[in-house]
Design a protein around this motif. Structure first.
Motif, PDB file in Angstrom:
ATOM      1  N   ASP A   1       0.803  -1.219   0.000  1.00 36.40           N
ATOM      2  CA  ASP A   1       0.000   0.000   0.000  1.00 36.40           C
ATOM      3  C   ASP A   1       0.839   1.274   0.000  1.00 36.40           C
ATOM      4  OD1 ASP A   1      -2.336  -1.478   0.004  1.00 36.40           O
ATOM      5  OD2 ASP A   1      -2.449  -1.530   2.195  1.00 36.40           O
ATOM      6  N   GLN A   2       2.127   1.157  -0.265  1.00 39.35           N
ATOM      7  CA  GLN A   2       2.971   2.350  -0.293  1.00 39.35           C
ATOM      8  C   GLN A   2       2.504   3.282  -1.401  1.00 39.35           C
ATOM      9  OE1 GLN A   2       7.255   1.705  -0.348  1.00 39.35           O
ATOM     10  NE2 GLN A   2       6.887  -0.410   0.271  1.00 39.35           N
ATOM     11  N   PRO A   3       2.369   4.569  -1.111  1.00 39.02           N
ATOM     12  CA  PRO A   3       1.989   5.500  -2.168  1.00 39.02           C
ATOM     13  C   PRO A   3       3.134   5.653  -3.177  1.00 39.02           C
ATOM     14  CG  PRO A   3       2.476   6.691  -0.152  1.00 39.02           C
ATOM     15  CD  PRO A   3       2.538   5.219   0.181  1.00 39.02           C
ATOM     16  N   ILE A   4       2.776   5.783  -4.434  1.00 36.43           N
ATOM     17  CA  ILE A   4       3.775   5.979  -5.484  1.00 36.43           C
ATOM     18  C   ILE A   4       4.210   7.443  -5.445  1.00 36.43           C
ATOM     19  CG2 ILE A   4       4.191   5.971  -7.973  1.00 36.43           C
ATOM     20  CD1 ILE A   4       2.120   3.711  -8.143  1.00 36.43           C
ATOM     21  N   PRO A   5       5.511   7.711  -5.306  1.00 37.62           N
ATOM     22  CA  PRO A   5       5.982   9.097  -5.296  1.00 37.62           C
ATOM     23  C   PRO A   5       5.569   9.813  -6.592  1.00 37.62           C
ATOM     24  CG  PRO A   5       7.726   7.603  -4.611  1.00 37.62           C
ATOM     25  CD  PRO A   5       6.600   6.757  -5.125  1.00 37.62           C
ATOM     26  N   ASP A   6       5.202  11.080  -6.472  1.00 39.21           N
ATOM     27  CA  ASP A   6       4.760  11.859  -7.636  1.00 39.21           C
ATOM     28  C   ASP A   6       5.779  11.827  -8.768  1.00 39.21           C
ATOM     29  OD1 ASP A   6       2.374  12.549  -6.412  1.00 39.21           O
ATOM     30  OD2 ASP A   6       3.152  14.465  -5.663  1.00 39.21           O
ATOM     31  N   GLU A   7       7.053  11.937  -8.419  1.00 42.75           N
ATOM     32  CA  GLU A   7       8.111  11.931  -9.434  1.00 42.75           C
ATOM     33  C   GLU A   7       8.109  10.621 -10.227  1.00 42.75           C
ATOM     34  OE1 GLU A   7      12.912  12.760  -9.662  1.00 42.75           O
ATOM     35  OE2 GLU A   7      11.978  12.360  -7.722  1.00 42.75           O
ATOM     36  N   LEU A   8       7.925   9.516  -9.544  1.00 43.47           N
ATOM     37  CA  LEU A   8       7.883   8.213 -10.212  1.00 43.47           C
ATOM     38  C   LEU A   8       6.618   8.079 -11.049  1.00 43.47           C
ATOM     39  CD1 LEU A   8       8.985   5.408 -10.751  1.00 43.47           C
ATOM     40  CD2 LEU A   8       7.993   4.670  -8.566  1.00 43.47           C
ATOM     41  N   HIS A   9       5.491   8.484 -10.495  1.00 51.07           N
ATOM     42  CA  HIS A   9       4.221   8.433 -11.222  1.00 51.07           C
ATOM     43  C   HIS A   9       4.326   9.221 -12.530  1.00 51.07           C
ATOM     44  CE1 HIS A   9       0.147   9.826 -12.251  1.00 51.07           C
ATOM     45  NE2 HIS A   9      -0.183   8.592 -11.915  1.00 51.07           N
ATOM     46  N   ASP A  10       4.853  10.444 -12.463  1.00 49.03           N
ATOM     47  CA  ASP A  10       4.982  11.280 -13.658  1.00 49.03           C
ATOM     48  C   ASP A  10       5.892  10.628 -14.689  1.00 49.03           C
ATOM     49  OD1 ASP A  10       3.342  13.084 -12.371  1.00 49.03           O
ATOM     50  OD2 ASP A  10       4.963  14.470 -11.847  1.00 49.03           O
ATOM     51  N   THR A  11       6.992  10.040 -14.231  1.00 46.40           N
ATOM     52  CA  THR A  11       7.929   9.381 -15.144  1.00 46.40           C
ATOM     53  C   THR A  11       7.254   8.221 -15.867  1.00 46.40           C
ATOM     54  OG1 THR A  11       9.821   9.983 -13.764  1.00 46.40           O
ATOM     55  CG2 THR A  11      10.130   8.138 -15.277  1.00 46.40           C
ATOM     56  N   ILE A  12       6.539   7.407 -15.113  1.00 47.40           N
ATOM     57  CA  ILE A  12       5.869   6.249 -15.708  1.00 47.40           C
ATOM     58  C   ILE A  12       4.783   6.680 -16.684  1.00 47.40           C
ATOM     59  CG2 ILE A  12       4.393   4.259 -15.195  1.00 47.40           C
ATOM     60  CD1 ILE A  12       6.054   3.970 -12.587  1.00 47.40           C
ATOM     61  N   MET A  13       4.027   7.694 -16.312  1.00 50.64           N
ATOM     62  CA  MET A  13       2.934   8.158 -17.170  1.00 50.64           C
ATOM     63  C   MET A  13       3.442   8.770 -18.473  1.00 50.64           C
ATOM     64  SD  MET A  13       0.341   7.048 -15.670  1.00 50.64           S
ATOM     65  CE  MET A  13      -0.929   7.763 -16.682  1.00 50.64           C
ATOM     66  N   ASN A  14       4.710   9.147 -18.515  1.00 46.96           N
ATOM     67  CA  ASN A  14       5.279   9.745 -19.719  1.00 46.96           C
ATOM     68  C   ASN A  14       6.081   8.761 -20.564  1.00 46.96           C
ATOM     69  OD1 ASN A  14       4.365  12.509 -19.607  1.00 46.96           O
ATOM     70  ND2 ASN A  14       5.581  12.662 -17.737  1.00 46.96           N
ATOM     71  N   ILE A  15       5.986   7.485 -20.273  1.00 47.69           N
ATOM     72  CA  ILE A  15       6.660   6.472 -21.086  1.00 47.69           C
ATOM     73  C   ILE A  15       6.069   6.517 -22.492  1.00 47.69           C
ATOM     74  CG2 ILE A  15       6.963   3.989 -21.431  1.00 47.69           C
ATOM     75  CD1 ILE A  15       7.108   3.738 -18.375  1.00 47.69           C
ATOM     76  N   ALA A  16       6.954   6.620 -23.481  1.00 44.41           N
ATOM     77  CA  ALA A  16       6.505   6.852 -24.849  1.00 44.41           C
ATOM     78  C   ALA A  16       6.574   5.636 -25.765  1.00 44.41           C
ATOM     79  CB  ALA A  16       7.326   7.994 -25.460  1.00 44.41           C
ATOM     80  N   SER A  17       7.244   4.583 -25.328  1.00 43.49           N
ATOM     81  CA  SER A  17       7.383   3.429 -26.228  1.00 43.49           C
ATOM     82  C   SER A  17       7.228   2.120 -25.466  1.00 43.49           C
ATOM     83  CB  SER A  17       8.755   3.457 -26.904  1.00 43.49           C
ATOM     84  OG  SER A  17       9.778   3.160 -25.963  1.00 43.49           O
ATOM     85  N   GLU A  18       6.898   1.091 -26.211  1.00 46.51           N
ATOM     86  CA  GLU A  18       6.782  -0.237 -25.617  1.00 46.51           C
ATOM     87  C   GLU A  18       8.124  -0.698 -25.066  1.00 46.51           C
ATOM     88  OE1 GLU A  18       5.543  -4.780 -26.853  1.00 46.51           O
ATOM     89  OE2 GLU A  18       4.902  -3.138 -28.137  1.00 46.51           O
ATOM     90  N   GLU A  19       9.192  -0.380 -25.765  1.00 44.63           N
ATOM     91  CA  GLU A  19      10.533  -0.768 -25.313  1.00 44.63           C
ATOM     92  C   GLU A  19      10.844  -0.140 -23.953  1.00 44.63           C
ATOM     93  OE1 GLU A  19      15.149   0.023 -26.574  1.00 44.63           O
ATOM     94  OE2 GLU A  19      13.659  -0.129 -28.165  1.00 44.63           O
ATOM     95  N   GLU A  20      10.551   1.139 -23.805  1.00 49.51           N
ATOM     96  CA  GLU A  20      10.795   1.815 -22.534  1.00 49.51           C
ATOM     97  C   GLU A  20       9.897   1.233 -21.431  1.00 49.51           C
ATOM     98  OE1 GLU A  20      11.169   6.292 -20.669  1.00 49.51           O
ATOM     99  OE2 GLU A  20      10.462   6.055 -22.717  1.00 49.51           O
TER     100      GLU A  20
END
Length: 52
Positions: A5-24
């Protein structure tokens, strides 16, 4: 799910949400699998491919 139940840090959430390719996305999947904690996935941490 891996880190409970650990909250996802905002910085990590933003990074993941901006993944642009399947490879990444697959790289991040591997990072999450190998990480011992959510902070291991933050940009600049060793092992996540984004620094150090």
């Amino acid at each position: 799910m891996r880190f409970g139940d650990q909250p996802i840090p905002d910085e990590l959430h933003d990074t993941i949400m901006n993944i642009a390719s399947e490879e990444e996305l697959l790289k991040w999947y591997r990072f999450a699998y190998e990480a011992e904690s959510l902070t291991d996935l933050l940009p600049g941490k060793r092992g996540n491919g984004h620094g150090a």
